[in-house]
Design a protein around this motif. Structure first.
Motif, PDB file in Angstrom:
ATOM      1  N   ALA A  50       0.630  -1.357   0.002  1.00 57.64           N
ATOM      2  CA  ALA A  50       0.071  -0.033   0.092  1.00 57.64           C
ATOM      3  C   ALA A  50       0.892   1.316  -0.091  1.00 57.64           C
ATOM      4  N   MET A  51       0.265   2.462  -0.272  1.00 56.63           N
ATOM      5  CA  MET A  51       0.886   3.614  -0.111  1.00 56.63           C
ATOM      6  C   MET A  51       0.199   4.418   1.150  1.00 56.63           C
ATOM      7  N   PRO A  57      -3.700  -0.807  -3.787  1.00 61.93           N
ATOM      8  CA  PRO A  57      -3.507  -0.721  -5.312  1.00 61.93           C
ATOM      9  C   PRO A  57      -4.741  -1.614  -5.931  1.00 61.93           C
ATOM     10  N   GLN A  58      -5.422  -2.404  -5.361  1.00 61.28           N
ATOM     11  CA  GLN A  58      -6.701  -2.648  -5.836  1.00 61.28           C
ATOM     12  C   GLN A  58      -7.750  -1.435  -6.334  1.00 61.28           C
ATOM     13  N   PRO A  93      -7.867   4.377  -7.444  1.00 58.49           N
ATOM     14  CA  PRO A  93      -7.382   3.796  -6.369  1.00 58.49           C
ATOM     15  C   PRO A  93      -8.342   3.914  -5.235  1.00 58.49           C
ATOM     16  N   ARG A  94      -8.270   2.842  -4.379  1.00 59.70           N
ATOM     17  CA  ARG A  94      -9.008   2.669  -3.160  1.00 59.70           C
ATOM     18  C   ARG A  94      -8.398   3.500  -1.823  1.00 59.70           C
ATOM     19  N   LEU A  95      -9.040   4.381  -1.466  1.00 58.92           N
ATOM     20  CA  LEU A  95      -8.550   5.228  -0.463  1.00 58.92           C
ATOM     21  C   LEU A  95      -9.213   4.814   0.849  1.00 58.92           C
ATOM     22  N   TYR A  97      -8.800  -4.958   1.504  1.00 59.03           N
ATOM     23  CA  TYR A  97      -8.381  -5.575   0.041  1.00 59.03           C
ATOM     24  C   TYR A  97      -9.422  -6.822  -0.445  1.00 59.03           C
ATOM     25  N   ARG A  98     -10.706  -6.773  -0.029  1.00 56.33           N
ATOM     26  CA  ARG A  98     -11.794  -7.556  -0.730  1.00 56.33           C
ATOM     27  C   ARG A  98     -11.285  -9.083  -0.445  1.00 56.33           C
ATOM     28  N   MET A  99     -10.927  -9.621   0.631  1.00 59.84           N
ATOM     29  CA  MET A  99     -10.308 -10.854   0.800  1.00 59.84           C
ATOM     30  C   MET A  99     -11.620 -11.738   1.180  1.00 59.84           C
ATOM     31  N   GLU A 100     -12.591 -11.142   1.909  1.00 58.20           N
ATOM     32  CA  GLU A 100     -13.785 -11.906   2.305  1.00 58.20           C
ATOM     33  C   GLU A 100     -13.363 -12.601   3.702  1.00 58.20           C
TER      34      GLU A 100
END
Length: 414
Positions: free
Chosen positions: A100-101, A169-170, A180-182, A214-217
């Motif tokens: 991530a940033m 990054p996703q 980008p997702r913030l 990160y949408r990993m459920e």
């Protein structure tokens, strides 16, 4: 006692007519002692560095990691339970590892984000011992809190209570572009592991927050394991690899994940051992010149002993005993001095700094409060054996010269 040993002892104790021989003998003894002491001290310091580095790395890293082939693991609880059946595995904790940033007040830094369960993470790592502000337990699910490494916090110029923006990054796919997702996170703690790689790039968040971000459920990146004996980690990893055979799992241990660090220290230790062994060799072979001068000085004595029936082998044994006693005393003095110096570096170095008025060891530069040292008796034994072999080897040629003395030639002008 054999007369060869008696003569060897007498030659060592006797006051020689040639004072230069006594001086060379003293220099040989002190040189051998100094070389052995330096070798033991340097090896102990290298061992201390290796132990310090290992402690700092394993304070935030795990002994063993079990991950999926695609860096995703579905039923992590089943994997953890299966691993804990191994008697050598003492604790298990799931984790999520993503990049991530982090942004704060126009400052942006890259970071490795690790999603953890604080209670389980304390069982496999020592983050709680390295916290400089806040607590790891402040990472609560849904709170979107974050704990930063101290160098990362300094680079971002943030303190506890500040809010940083995490850029994942996703991206979000929209008709216009991929955005980008913030997400804003509140800094609730700062840790200092003492290892720049982690202090400058690692950020910790709660595992549920990482899964949402990160949408990993309900998936994770893997499971981190702690074993009873960290040096047994490679063997335990191989056993777990066989246990998980047929499943799409990767098992790695700390010796592979951080092999470059420890390989570099091992190479440096070996090179220092070789270089300082040459110093010991030079000091040991000073005995050669000393014994050759003794043989030259004692030619008349050798000739008389030969005429009385002494064999060449007996003459050789006399000077082997003399050289071995001188070298053995220097070796014993060097081992004792090296062990005492290596075991008291925490006292000796500050004393030298105080007397000389200079700083030999700065904790601000090396991030270690004092010069580390760890005496391994295997190293001491190895140094002692090598020093003894070199000392005995140094006596062979002069002793052989003594055995070749011809009585008639030696007594011709007496």
């Amino acid at each position: 006692m054999n007369y060869e040993i008696l003569l060897g002892l007498r030659y060592v104790r006797a006051k020689r007519r040639n004072g230069f021989i006594s001086f060379i003998s003293l220099i040989s003894t002190l040189g051998l002692a100094l070389g052995v002491a330096a070798l033991i001290t340097v090896l102990s310091v290298m061992n201390g560095f290796q132990k310090e580095l290992r402690t700092r790395i394993l304070g935030v890293a795990s002994h063993i990691q079990v991950t999926g082939y695609d860096n995703e693991l579905g039923d992590w609880q089943q994997v953890a339970d299966a691993a804990l059946k191994n008697p050598d595995v003492k604790a298990a904790a799931p984790y999520i590892s993503e990049q991530a940033m982090l942004s704060f007040d126009q400052t942006v830094r890259g970071a490795m984000v690790r999603g953890v369960l604080p209670a389980a993470e304390d069982g496999v790592a020592a983050f709680s011992q390295h916290m400089r502000a806040g607590r790891l337990a402040d990472l609560q699910p849904g709170g979107f809190n974050i704990v930063l490494g101290i160098e990362l916090a300094r680079a971002l110029q943030v303190r506890v209570g500040d809010k940083v923006t995490l850029i994942a990054p996703q991206g979000l796919v929209t008709p216009a572009a991929v955005l980008p997702r913030l997400k804003q996170f509140t800094v609730v703690g700062v840790f200092e592991a003492g290892h720049f790689e982690y202090d400058a790039s690692l950020a910790l968040i709660h595992m549920q927050d990482a899964q949402a971000l990160y949408r990993m459920e309900d998936r994770v990146s893997g499971v981190r394991l702690k074993v009873a004996d960290l040096f047994e980690a490679p063997r335990v990893a191989r056993a777990l690899h066989e246990q998980f055979a047929g499943q799409e799992l990767l098992v790695g241990d700390w010796t592979r994940q951080h092999a470059n660090f420890f390989r570099a220290i091992a190479i440096e230790k070996n090179m220092m051992f070789i270089i300082l062994s040459l110093i010991v060799a030079v000091a040991a072979f000073n005995i050669v010149s000393m014994l050759i001068m003794v043989v030259t000085d004692k030619q008349a004595d050798i000739a008389i002993l030969r005429t009385l029936g002494a064999s060449p082998a007996s003459m050789m044994a006399v000077f082997v005993v003399q050289g071995a006693l001188i070298g053995g005393f220097g070796l014993l003095l060097g081992v004792a001095g090296g062990v005492l110096l290596a075991g008291n570096l925490d006292v000796v170095v500050p004393a030298i700094e105080k007397i000389a008025g200079v700083s030999l060891w700065s904790s601000e530069v090396y991030f270690i409060p004092e010069l580390p040292s760890e005496i391994l008796w295997s190293d001491v034994i190895t140094v002692t054996v090598i020093g003894g072999v070199l000392t005995l080897a140094a006596t062979l040629y002069p002793s052989w010269r003594a055995s070749r003395v011809q009585p008639a030639e030696a007594l011709r002008y007496e």
